[in-house]
Scaffold this active site. Structure first.
Site, PDB file in Angstrom:
ATOM      1  CD1 TRP A  51      -2.541   1.744   0.440  1.00 35.10           C
ATOM      2  CD2 TRP A  51      -2.213   1.734   2.654  1.00 35.10           C
ATOM      3  NE1 TRP A  51      -3.336   2.718   0.997  1.00 35.10           N
ATOM      4  CE2 TRP A  51      -3.156   2.733   2.344  1.00 35.10           C
ATOM      5  CE3 TRP A  51      -1.850   1.527   4.001  1.00 35.10           C
ATOM      6  CZ2 TRP A  51      -3.736   3.543   3.329  1.00 35.10           C
ATOM      7  CZ3 TRP A  51      -2.434   2.328   4.978  1.00 35.10           C
ATOM      8  CH2 TRP A  51      -3.364   3.320   4.644  1.00 35.10           C
ATOM      9  CG  ASP A  74      -2.131  -7.584   1.346  1.00 33.83           C
ATOM     10  OD1 ASP A  74      -3.033  -8.425   1.505  1.00 33.83           O
ATOM     11  OD2 ASP A  74      -2.354  -6.348   1.265  1.00 33.83           O
ATOM     12  CE1 TYR A  79      -4.112  -0.961  -0.991  1.00 38.27           C
ATOM     13  CE2 TYR A  79      -2.465  -2.680  -1.090  1.00 38.27           C
ATOM     14  CZ  TYR A  79      -3.513  -2.078  -0.441  1.00 38.27           C
ATOM     15  OH  TYR A  79      -3.948  -2.581   0.764  1.00 38.27           O
ATOM     16  CD  GLN A 225      -5.663  -7.494   4.274  1.00 35.03           C
ATOM     17  OE1 GLN A 225      -5.838  -6.404   3.736  1.00 35.03           O
ATOM     18  NE2 GLN A 225      -4.806  -8.375   3.796  1.00 35.03           N
ATOM     19  CE  LYS A 301       3.557   0.879   4.153  1.00 29.99           C
ATOM     20  NZ  LYS A 301       2.676   1.996   3.794  1.00 29.99           N
ATOM     21  CB  SER A 302       9.344  -2.563   6.029  1.00 34.37           C
ATOM     22  OG  SER A 302      10.533  -1.805   6.113  1.00 34.37           O
TER      23      SER A 302
HETATM   24  N1  LIG Z   1      -7.454  -4.249   3.489  1.00 34.21           N
HETATM   25  C1  LIG Z   1      -7.233  -2.997   3.775  1.00 34.21           C
HETATM   26  O1  LIG Z   1      -8.130  -2.151   3.775  1.00 34.21           O
HETATM   27  C2  LIG Z   1      -5.832  -2.571   4.146  1.00 34.21           C
HETATM   28  C3  LIG Z   1      -5.634  -1.347   4.802  1.00 34.21           C
HETATM   29  C4  LIG Z   1      -4.326  -1.011   5.145  1.00 34.21           C
HETATM   30  C5  LIG Z   1      -3.263  -1.857   4.843  1.00 34.21           C
HETATM   31  N2  LIG Z   1      -3.490  -3.030   4.182  1.00 34.21           N
HETATM   32  C6  LIG Z   1      -2.366  -3.950   3.817  1.00 34.21           C
HETATM   33  O2  LIG Z   1      -1.561  -4.182   4.969  1.00 34.21           O
HETATM   34  C7  LIG Z   1      -0.222  -3.789   4.695  1.00 34.21           C
HETATM   35  C8  LIG Z   1       0.475  -3.325   5.968  1.00 34.21           C
HETATM   36  O3  LIG Z   1      -0.207  -2.259   6.600  1.00 34.21           O
HETATM   37  P1  LIG Z   1       0.357  -0.773   6.528  1.00 34.21           P
HETATM   38  O4  LIG Z   1       0.745  -0.425   5.148  1.00 34.21           O
HETATM   39  O5  LIG Z   1      -0.655   0.068   7.214  1.00 34.21           O
HETATM   40  O6  LIG Z   1       1.752  -0.804   7.324  1.00 34.21           O
HETATM   41  P2  LIG Z   1       2.370  -1.288   8.725  1.00 34.21           P
HETATM   42  O7  LIG Z   1       3.079  -2.565   8.439  1.00 34.21           O
HETATM   43  O8  LIG Z   1       1.397  -1.245   9.839  1.00 34.21           O
HETATM   44  O9  LIG Z   1       3.418  -0.113   9.001  1.00 34.21           O
HETATM   45  C9  LIG Z   1       4.348   0.322   8.053  1.00 34.21           C
HETATM   46  C10 LIG Z   1       5.232   1.369   8.723  1.00 34.21           C
HETATM   47  O10 LIG Z   1       6.006   0.761   9.760  1.00 34.21           O
HETATM   48  C11 LIG Z   1       7.400   0.958   9.501  1.00 34.21           C
HETATM   49  N3  LIG Z   1       8.090  -0.289   9.836  1.00 34.21           N
HETATM   50  C12 LIG Z   1       7.900  -1.516   9.286  1.00 34.21           C
HETATM   51  N4  LIG Z   1       8.695  -2.416   9.868  1.00 34.21           N
HETATM   52  C13 LIG Z   1       9.398  -1.787  10.817  1.00 34.21           C
HETATM   53  C14 LIG Z   1      10.385  -2.193  11.747  1.00 34.21           C
HETATM   54  N5  LIG Z   1      10.788  -3.458  11.840  1.00 34.21           N
HETATM   55  N6  LIG Z   1      10.914  -1.256  12.589  1.00 34.21           N
HETATM   56  C15 LIG Z   1      10.497   0.027  12.509  1.00 34.21           C
HETATM   57  N7  LIG Z   1       9.572   0.488  11.652  1.00 34.21           N
HETATM   58  C16 LIG Z   1       9.021  -0.414  10.805  1.00 34.21           C
HETATM   59  C17 LIG Z   1       7.501   1.261   8.026  1.00 34.21           C
HETATM   60  O11 LIG Z   1       8.597   2.096   7.773  1.00 34.21           O
HETATM   61  P3  LIG Z   1       9.860   1.571   6.871  1.00 34.21           P
HETATM   62  O12 LIG Z   1       9.356   1.401   5.485  1.00 34.21           O
HETATM   63  O13 LIG Z   1      10.849   2.658   7.035  1.00 34.21           O
HETATM   64  O14 LIG Z   1      10.315   0.276   7.487  1.00 34.21           O
HETATM   65  C18 LIG Z   1       6.201   2.018   7.762  1.00 34.21           C
HETATM   66  O15 LIG Z   1       6.326   3.374   8.121  1.00 34.21           O
HETATM   67  C19 LIG Z   1      -0.390  -2.723   3.606  1.00 34.21           C
HETATM   68  O16 LIG Z   1       0.792  -2.407   2.938  1.00 34.21           O
HETATM   69  C20 LIG Z   1      -1.447  -3.361   2.749  1.00 34.21           C
HETATM   70  O17 LIG Z   1      -0.860  -4.346   1.924  1.00 34.21           O
HETATM   71  C21 LIG Z   1      -4.762  -3.405   3.851  1.00 34.21           C
END
Ligand SMILES: NC(=O)c1ccc[n+]([C@@H]2O[C@H](COP(=O)([O-])OP(=O)(O)OC[C@H]3O[C@@H](n4cnc5c(N)ncnc54)[C@H](OP(=O)(O)O)[C@@H]3O)[C@@H](O)[C@H]2O)c1
Length: 362
Positions: A51, A74, A79, A225, A301-302
């Site tokens: 995302w 995912d 997206y 999800q 996500k990262s």
């Molecule tokens: N179905 C839906 O409606 C829906 C909604 C939202 C998301 N999603 C899916 O779920 C995925 C994940 O959710 P999200 O995008 O909200 O992200 P998330 O995984 O909750 O958070 C991502 C954030 O955390 C940081 N991060 C990741 N690993 C880290 C670590 N080990 N240490 C420190 N910081 C860390 C990342 O920065 P860095 O890049 O700098 O590591 C980024 O700023 C999405 O990409 C998407 O595929 C689905």
């Protein structure tokens, strides 16, 4: 059935049956790196999300995620980075059948989809699946989810779900036409599943009211999800209990909170950091571990290779019952909800009856 087995085992172990009613989530299950869906398909527990990335970041991130050990990706049609994701899949060096690719089609009537009738909804969904496969350059998908419930009261012009009329009041699936749209869209996913274009099908951001519309369907959603992270409680709005009761595998998104950017309290807070220190792990690893320890799979996500490596490395330690309990009880994000489009006030009252699963199509 799962509940019967679980309660039966608890009874055999002569442990109190308290907490084993239909309305409570199960005790901690043995940990695995994949979940088995109702049709027998094994879905890897951890997925690398895409995302908010453009095509080139999605491509680079996907390759880095696979190198870090992720085999589940995912993504979503909306997206708008499917071409980059597809390139990343090709360049990852992994055979297609060693990867598990999840994608999503938008709920009818939102995000520049114009469907106002069930027939338009079906046509658009069919087109989106075909376009998704084309842009990803794939012949099949492992999982397709309906990204969010439709909002039929709208005129279809909302470019983002946050601009639709269901968003603020979270009243998705309450419109008189909701069920018709949900069923129509689901029938298209079911057809694609039966044609083996998709190995498994599910939904996202669906409350019990949305799922009830699919009562008696030939194939019932295999996963839902939703948003779930430390600070929301372990069973927000009863979503986990509801999913377990109906043999739907819950999958968490935004495990670090704050809508894709990660929250300070999760990534740097005292609770997750101190638990991490006791195991030689980071706060982020604790946040992910808490989710999978509840037998909930997770999309994270990262774009940082070191973070990706750390996020994939969570299966070599165990959180104690006390640590789980304190993470379960954290309420700093109690305003966050599993779905941004609807709310479950009394999910346990719902009596969805599943029709027996059709023969396995894999
Ligand atoms: N179905 C839906 O409606 C829906 C909604 C939202 C998301 N999603 C899916 O779920 C995925 C994940 O959710 P999200 O995008 O909200 O992200 P998330 O995984 O909750 O958070 C991502 C954030 O955390 C940081 N991060 C990741 N690993 C880290 C670590 N080990 N240490 C420190 N910081 C860390 C990342 O920065 P860095 O890049 O700098 O590591 C980024 O700023 C999405 O990409 C998407 O595929 C689905």
């Amino acid at each position: 059935m799962a509940n019967l087995v679980r309660c039966g085992l608890v009874a055999l172990a002569a442990v109190s049956l308290q907490g084993c009613s239909d309305d409570s989530p199960s005790p901690r299950p043995p940990e695995t790196t994949s979940v088995t869906l109702r049709n027998g398909v094994k879905m890897p527990m951890l997925a690398a999300g895409t995302w908010q990335y453009n095509d080139s970041v999605a491509e680079e991130t996907l390759i880095a995620a696979v190198h870090a050990g992720f085999v589940h990706i995912d993504t979503a049609y909306d997206y708008h980075n499917q071409v980059g994701v597809g390139r990343g899949i090709q360049k990852s060096g992994k055979p297609r059948d060693s990867l598990f690719i999840t994608s999503k089609v938008p709920g009818c009537g939102l995000q520049n989809t114009t469907a106002k009738t069930v027939e338009q909804c079906k046509t658009e969904t069919d087109d989106k699946i075909a376009l998704d496969l084309q842009q990803l350059n794939l012949s099949y998908l492992d999982m397709v989810l309906v990204h969010f419930p439709p909002c039929p009261g709208d005129d279809g012009s909302a470019e983002s779900p946050s601009e639709c009329s269901c968003y603020g009041p979270k009243n998705g699936c309450s419109h008189p036409q909701s069920c018709d749209m949900i069923k129509a869209q689901w029938s298209v996913l079911t057809d694609a599943y039966k044609k083996k274009q998709i190995r498994a099908i599910g939904v996202s951001n669906y409350c019990s009211a949305c799922l009830e519309c699919l009562t008696g369907s030939e194939v019932f959603p295999m996963i839902n999800q939703v948003q779930l992270h430390v600070g929301m409680g372990s069973d927000p709005e009863g979503f986990r209990t509801f999913a377990e009761k109906h043999e739907i595998k819950l999958q968490a998104y935004s495990p670090f909170g704050s809508g894709g950017h990660g929250s300070e309290q999760i990534l740097k807070g005292n609770l997750t950091t101190s638990i991490g220190k006791a195991h030689g792990k980071s706060a982020a690893q604790v946040a992910l571990k808490w989710i999978v320890s509840h037998n909930v799979s997770v999309a994270t996500k990262s774009s940082n290779p070191a973070h990706l490596k750390a996020n994939a490395d969570i299966f070599d330690f165990t959180l104690s019952d006390t640590e789980m309990d304190s993470l379960d009880k954290a309420t700093f994000a109690s305003e966050d909800t599993p779905s941004f489009l609807c709310t479950d006030s009394n999910p346990s009252a719902s009596q969805v009856q599943l029709k027996s699963e059709m023969s396995v199509v894999v």
